[in-house]
Motif scaffolding. Structure first.
Motif, PDB file in Angstrom:
ATOM      1  N   ALA A 132       1.692 -15.205   1.725  1.00  0.00           N
ATOM      2  CA  ALA A 132       2.862 -14.458   2.202  1.00  0.00           C
ATOM      3  C   ALA A 132       3.242 -13.368   1.199  1.00  0.00           C
ATOM      4  N   ALA A 133       3.102 -13.657  -0.080  1.00  0.00           N
ATOM      5  CA  ALA A 133       3.388 -12.641  -1.102  1.00  0.00           C
ATOM      6  C   ALA A 133       2.430 -11.451  -0.966  1.00  0.00           C
ATOM      7  N   MET A 134       1.165 -11.729  -0.687  1.00  0.00           N
ATOM      8  CA  MET A 134       0.195 -10.650  -0.486  1.00  0.00           C
ATOM      9  C   MET A 134       0.536  -9.844   0.769  1.00  0.00           C
ATOM     10  N   PHE A 135       0.993 -10.541   1.828  1.00  0.00           N
ATOM     11  CA  PHE A 135       1.424  -9.829   3.036  1.00  0.00           C
ATOM     12  C   PHE A 135       2.586  -8.903   2.696  1.00  0.00           C
ATOM     13  N   ALA A 136       3.529  -9.387   1.893  1.00  0.00           N
ATOM     14  CA  ALA A 136       4.712  -8.600   1.532  1.00  0.00           C
ATOM     15  C   ALA A 136       4.340  -7.381   0.693  1.00  0.00           C
ATOM     16  N   VAL A 137       3.458  -7.565  -0.280  1.00  0.00           N
ATOM     17  CA  VAL A 137       3.035  -6.431  -1.111  1.00  0.00           C
ATOM     18  C   VAL A 137       2.268  -5.420  -0.255  1.00  0.00           C
ATOM     19  N   GLY A 138       1.398  -5.918   0.619  1.00  0.00           N
ATOM     20  CA  GLY A 138       0.667  -5.025   1.519  1.00  0.00           C
ATOM     21  C   GLY A 138       1.610  -4.241   2.417  1.00  0.00           C
ATOM     22  N   LEU A 139       2.616  -4.915   2.957  1.00  0.00           N
ATOM     23  CA  LEU A 139       3.597  -4.245   3.818  1.00  0.00           C
ATOM     24  C   LEU A 139       4.379  -3.201   3.021  1.00  0.00           C
ATOM     25  N   ALA A 140       4.810  -3.544   1.826  1.00  0.00           N
ATOM     26  CA  ALA A 140       5.561  -2.592   0.995  1.00  0.00           C
ATOM     27  C   ALA A 140       4.721  -1.352   0.685  1.00  0.00           C
ATOM     28  N   CYS A 141       3.455  -1.577   0.354  1.00  0.00           N
ATOM     29  CA  CYS A 141       2.556  -0.442   0.086  1.00  0.00           C
ATOM     30  C   CYS A 141       2.355   0.396   1.339  1.00  0.00           C
ATOM     31  N   ASP A 142       2.194  -0.266   2.487  1.00  0.00           N
ATOM     32  CA  ASP A 142       1.972   0.456   3.733  1.00  0.00           C
ATOM     33  C   ASP A 142       3.189   1.306   4.095  1.00  0.00           C
ATOM     34  N   ILE A 143       4.370   0.743   3.952  1.00  0.00           N
ATOM     35  CA  ILE A 143       5.588   1.506   4.251  1.00  0.00           C
ATOM     36  C   ILE A 143       5.714   2.695   3.305  1.00  0.00           C
ATOM     37  N   THR A 144       5.479   2.470   2.023  1.00  0.00           N
ATOM     38  CA  THR A 144       5.576   3.552   1.038  1.00  0.00           C
ATOM     39  C   THR A 144       4.560   4.650   1.327  1.00  0.00           C
ATOM     40  N   GLY A 145       3.312   4.258   1.552  1.00  0.00           N
ATOM     41  CA  GLY A 145       2.268   5.244   1.859  1.00  0.00           C
ATOM     42  C   GLY A 145       2.550   5.989   3.147  1.00  0.00           C
ATOM     43  N   THR A 146       3.061   5.279   4.141  1.00  0.00           N
ATOM     44  CA  THR A 146       3.381   5.911   5.418  1.00  0.00           C
ATOM     45  C   THR A 146       4.518   6.914   5.262  1.00  0.00           C
ATOM     46  N   LEU A 147       5.520   6.575   4.454  1.00  0.00           N
ATOM     47  CA  LEU A 147       6.613   7.528   4.205  1.00  0.00           C
ATOM     48  C   LEU A 147       6.091   8.796   3.524  1.00  0.00           C
ATOM     49  N   LEU A 148       5.179   8.630   2.573  1.00  0.00           N
ATOM     50  CA  LEU A 148       4.577   9.800   1.922  1.00  0.00           C
ATOM     51  C   LEU A 148       3.776  10.631   2.919  1.00  0.00           C
ATOM     52  N   MET A 149       3.000   9.963   3.763  1.00  0.00           N
ATOM     53  CA  MET A 149       2.196  10.666   4.774  1.00  0.00           C
ATOM     54  C   MET A 149       3.101  11.376   5.785  1.00  0.00           C
ATOM     55  N   THR A 150       4.209  10.750   6.144  1.00  0.00           N
ATOM     56  CA  THR A 150       5.154  11.369   7.080  1.00  0.00           C
ATOM     57  C   THR A 150       5.749  12.630   6.478  1.00  0.00           C
ATOM     58  N   ARG A 151       6.047  12.564   5.202  1.00  0.00           N
ATOM     59  CA  ARG A 151       6.581  13.755   4.530  1.00  0.00           C
ATOM     60  C   ARG A 151       5.542  14.881   4.488  1.00  0.00           C
ATOM     61  N   LEU A 152       4.284  14.514   4.234  1.00  0.00           N
ATOM     62  CA  LEU A 152       3.217  15.524   4.253  1.00  0.00           C
ATOM     63  C   LEU A 152       3.071  16.144   5.640  1.00  0.00           C
ATOM     64  N   ALA A 153       3.128  15.302   6.684  1.00  0.00           N
ATOM     65  CA  ALA A 153       3.011  15.800   8.053  1.00  0.00           C
ATOM     66  C   ALA A 153       4.170  16.741   8.389  1.00  0.00           C
ATOM     67  N   ALA A 154       5.366  16.391   7.933  1.00  0.00           N
ATOM     68  CA  ALA A 154       6.524  17.253   8.178  1.00  0.00           C
ATOM     69  C   ALA A 154       6.356  18.597   7.471  1.00  0.00           C
ATOM     70  N   ASP A 155       5.831  18.582   6.270  1.00  0.00           N
ATOM     71  CA  ASP A 155       5.583  19.823   5.539  1.00  0.00           C
ATOM     72  C   ASP A 155       4.551  20.684   6.262  1.00  0.00           C
ATOM     73  N   GLN A 156       3.514  20.042   6.790  1.00  0.00           N
ATOM     74  CA  GLN A 156       2.479  20.779   7.535  1.00  0.00           C
ATOM     75  C   GLN A 156       3.047  21.347   8.827  1.00  0.00           C
ATOM     76  N   ALA A 157       3.856  20.564   9.522  1.00  0.00           N
ATOM     77  CA  ALA A 157       4.459  21.043  10.768  1.00  0.00           C
ATOM     78  C   ALA A 157       5.360  22.242  10.483  1.00  0.00           C
ATOM     79  N   ALA A 158       6.099  22.196   9.372  1.00  0.00           N
ATOM     80  CA  ALA A 158       6.967  23.315   8.996  1.00  0.00           C
ATOM     81  C   ALA A 158       6.146  24.561   8.691  1.00  0.00           C
ATOM     82  N   ALA A 159       4.909  24.335   8.238  1.00  0.00           N
ATOM     83  CA  ALA A 159       4.020  25.463   7.931  1.00  0.00           C
ATOM     84  C   ALA A 159       3.252  25.924   9.170  1.00  0.00           C
TER      85      ALA A 159
END
Length: 130
Positions: free
Chosen positions: A34-61
């Motif tokens: 369960a701890a590994m699931f939690a760390v994986g989920l935290a990493c996925d959310i963090t990475g997804t937020l970064l990717m979303t920000r990149l996508a927003a920057d690209q859309a603005a461009a």
């Protein structure tokens, strides 16, 4: 910001895979899984937020989203929701202590892991193609 996002999303794959496959191999759910699931989920959310920000920057461009980006967006959201449900269910199963529930939990784990691979592979394919 792309390199940190890729590293963090790949860390999500590593941690989540360790939790899922160790649980399957050991044939019972344990707290460290369960701890590994939690760390994986935290990493996925963090990475997804970064990717979303990149996508927003690209859309603005003025850069349009590709088909792989759209697939990754929808399946990525579904995967995060499923990972969160998976983690909550794991904690409930562990807290209740049912040996039977612990021993069959891996069936759901593999399904969630396989669904999680879709946006990961779509993102990797999209990055390689464009």
């Amino acid at each position: 910001m792309l390199v940190p996002a890729i590293v963090i999303i790949t860390a999500a794959l590593v941690f989540y895979s360790i939790g899922v496959w160790a649980e399957r191999i050991q044939r019972t759910l344990k707290w460290w899984h369960a701890a590994m699931f939690a760390v994986g989920l935290a990493c996925d959310i963090t990475g997804t937020l970064l990717m979303t920000r990149l996508a927003a920057d690209q859309a603005a461009a003025g850069v349009a989203m590709s088909g792989a980006d759209v697939l990754m967006s929808w399946t990525g959201t579904l995967a995060i929701v499923l990972m969160a449900v998976h983690l909550v269910w794991a904690v409930v199963v562990l807290a209740r202590g049912s040996e039977h529930a612990k021993s069959v939990f891996h069936r759901f784990s593999i399904v969630v892991w396989a669904i999680w691979l879709v946006p990961y592979i779509a993102g990797a394919a999209g990055a390689m193609m464009g």
